[in-house]
Motif scaffolding. Structure first.
Motif, mmCIF file in Angstrom:
data_model
loop_
_atom_site.group_PDB
_atom_site.id
_atom_site.type_symbol
_atom_site.label_atom_id
_atom_site.label_comp_id
_atom_site.label_asym_id
_atom_site.label_seq_id
_atom_site.Cartn_x
_atom_site.Cartn_y
_atom_site.Cartn_z
ATOM 1 N N ILE A 1 0.854 -1.212 -0.115
ATOM 2 C CA ILE A 1 -0.057 -0.105 0.016
ATOM 3 C C ILE A 1 1.042 1.179 -0.040
ATOM 4 N N VAL A 2 0.673 2.121 -0.994
ATOM 5 C CA VAL A 2 1.771 3.205 -1.179
ATOM 6 C C VAL A 2 1.033 4.540 -0.799
ATOM 7 N N HIS A 3 1.285 5.245 0.064
ATOM 8 C CA HIS A 3 0.782 6.335 0.598
ATOM 9 C C HIS A 3 1.339 7.595 -0.022
ATOM 10 N N GLY A 4 0.803 8.823 -0.301
ATOM 11 C CA GLY A 4 1.572 9.949 -0.618
ATOM 12 C C GLY A 4 0.895 10.519 -1.922
ATOM 13 N N ARG A 5 1.501 11.409 -2.821
ATOM 14 C CA ARG A 5 1.047 11.778 -3.888
ATOM 15 C C ARG A 5 1.444 10.814 -4.881
ATOM 16 N N VAL A 6 0.524 9.702 -4.918
ATOM 17 C CA VAL A 6 0.764 8.573 -5.874
ATOM 18 C C VAL A 6 -0.466 8.626 -6.966
ATOM 19 N N GLN A 7 -1.495 9.224 -7.091
ATOM 20 C CA GLN A 7 -2.715 9.377 -7.863
ATOM 21 C C GLN A 7 -2.596 10.438 -8.813
ATOM 22 N N GLY A 8 -2.594 10.262 -10.087
ATOM 23 C CA GLY A 8 -2.732 11.352 -10.928
ATOM 24 C C GLY A 8 -1.719 11.975 -11.078
ATOM 25 N N VAL A 9 -0.563 10.965 -11.029
ATOM 26 C CA VAL A 9 0.826 11.409 -11.469
ATOM 27 C C VAL A 9 1.666 10.454 -12.331
ATOM 28 N N GLY A 10 0.908 9.593 -12.976
ATOM 29 C CA GLY A 10 1.591 8.483 -13.757
ATOM 30 C C GLY A 10 2.200 7.449 -13.009
ATOM 31 N N PHE A 11 2.036 7.254 -11.534
ATOM 32 C CA PHE A 11 2.357 6.238 -11.004
ATOM 33 C C PHE A 11 2.285 4.836 -11.217
ATOM 34 N N ARG A 12 0.859 4.571 -11.421
ATOM 35 C CA ARG A 12 0.955 3.093 -12.031
ATOM 36 C C ARG A 12 1.397 2.581 -12.964
ATOM 37 N N ALA A 13 1.413 3.454 -14.137
ATOM 38 C CA ALA A 13 1.994 3.369 -15.404
ATOM 39 C C ALA A 13 3.715 3.121 -15.228
ATOM 40 N N SER A 14 4.185 3.882 -14.507
ATOM 41 C CA SER A 14 5.660 4.047 -14.243
ATOM 42 C C SER A 14 5.813 2.373 -13.285
ATOM 43 N N ALA A 15 5.039 2.158 -12.554
ATOM 44 C CA ALA A 15 5.170 1.127 -11.748
ATOM 45 C C ALA A 15 5.348 -0.302 -12.712
ATOM 46 N N LYS A 16 4.270 -0.247 -13.689
ATOM 47 C CA LYS A 16 4.214 -1.261 -14.771
ATOM 48 C C LYS A 16 5.345 -1.457 -15.350
ATOM 49 N N GLN A 17 5.857 -0.265 -15.934
ATOM 50 C CA GLN A 17 7.198 -0.076 -16.700
ATOM 51 C C GLN A 17 8.485 -0.675 -15.907
ATOM 52 N N ILE A 18 8.449 -0.308 -14.825
ATOM 53 C CA ILE A 18 9.406 -0.851 -13.905
ATOM 54 C C ILE A 18 9.399 -2.523 -13.637
ATOM 55 N N ALA A 19 7.991 -2.729 -13.273
ATOM 56 C CA ALA A 19 7.687 -4.250 -13.185
ATOM 57 C C ALA A 19 8.064 -5.055 -14.376
ATOM 58 N N ASP A 20 7.795 -4.693 -15.610
ATOM 59 C CA ASP A 20 8.157 -5.123 -16.789
ATOM 60 C C ASP A 20 9.650 -5.507 -17.097
ATOM 61 N N GLU A 21 10.368 -4.376 -16.771
ATOM 62 C CA GLU A 21 11.666 -4.300 -16.880
ATOM 63 C C GLU A 21 12.597 -5.363 -15.879
ATOM 64 N N LEU A 22 11.956 -5.512 -14.742
ATOM 65 C CA LEU A 22 12.396 -6.465 -13.650
ATOM 66 C C LEU A 22 11.757 -7.759 -13.711
ATOM 67 N N ASP A 23 10.827 -8.217 -14.416
ATOM 68 C CA ASP A 23 10.182 -9.248 -14.814
ATOM 69 C C ASP A 23 9.298 -9.662 -13.437
ATOM 70 N N ILE A 24 8.643 -8.707 -13.161
ATOM 71 C CA ILE A 24 7.929 -8.749 -11.845
ATOM 72 C C ILE A 24 6.247 -8.734 -12.390
#
Length: 90
Positions: A7-30
């Motif tokens: 669970i990620v708290h802070g300014r994490v909605q409306g800032v491309g957070f989930r799309a960036s998390a997906k990109q990182i996950a894809d790079e790391l085979d998560i």
């Protein structure tokens, strides 16, 4: 293989957070998913090899976009399911 629920708290909605998390996950085979919650947090379920999963969590904690500001990260270890074939945003 390990699995963590975040669970990620802070300014994490409306800032491309989930799309960036997906990109990182894809790079790391998560595999897993990320979704916005109504309380303003982002919920993530992630599976991967231990070292890659740790790298993923570290990058999430740093804030994966310049506009994100992670204030706290709740991490719970879960039983591995091997039920994900990719990382997706919900």
């Amino acid at each position: 293989m390990e699995r963590n629920h975040l669970i990620v708290h802070g300014r994490v909605q409306g800032v491309g957070f989930r799309a960036s998390a997906k990109q990182i996950a894809d790079e790391l085979d998560i595999t897993g998913w990320a979704k916005n919650k109504s309380d303003g947090t982002v919920e993530i379920d992630a599976e991967g090899e231990g070292r890659q999963l740790k790298q993923f969590i570290d990058k999430i904690n740093e804030g994966p976009t310049p506009f994100a500001k992670v204030q706290a990260l709740d991490i719970t270890e879960k039983e591995v399911t091997n039920s994900y074939d990719s990382f997706r945003t919900i």
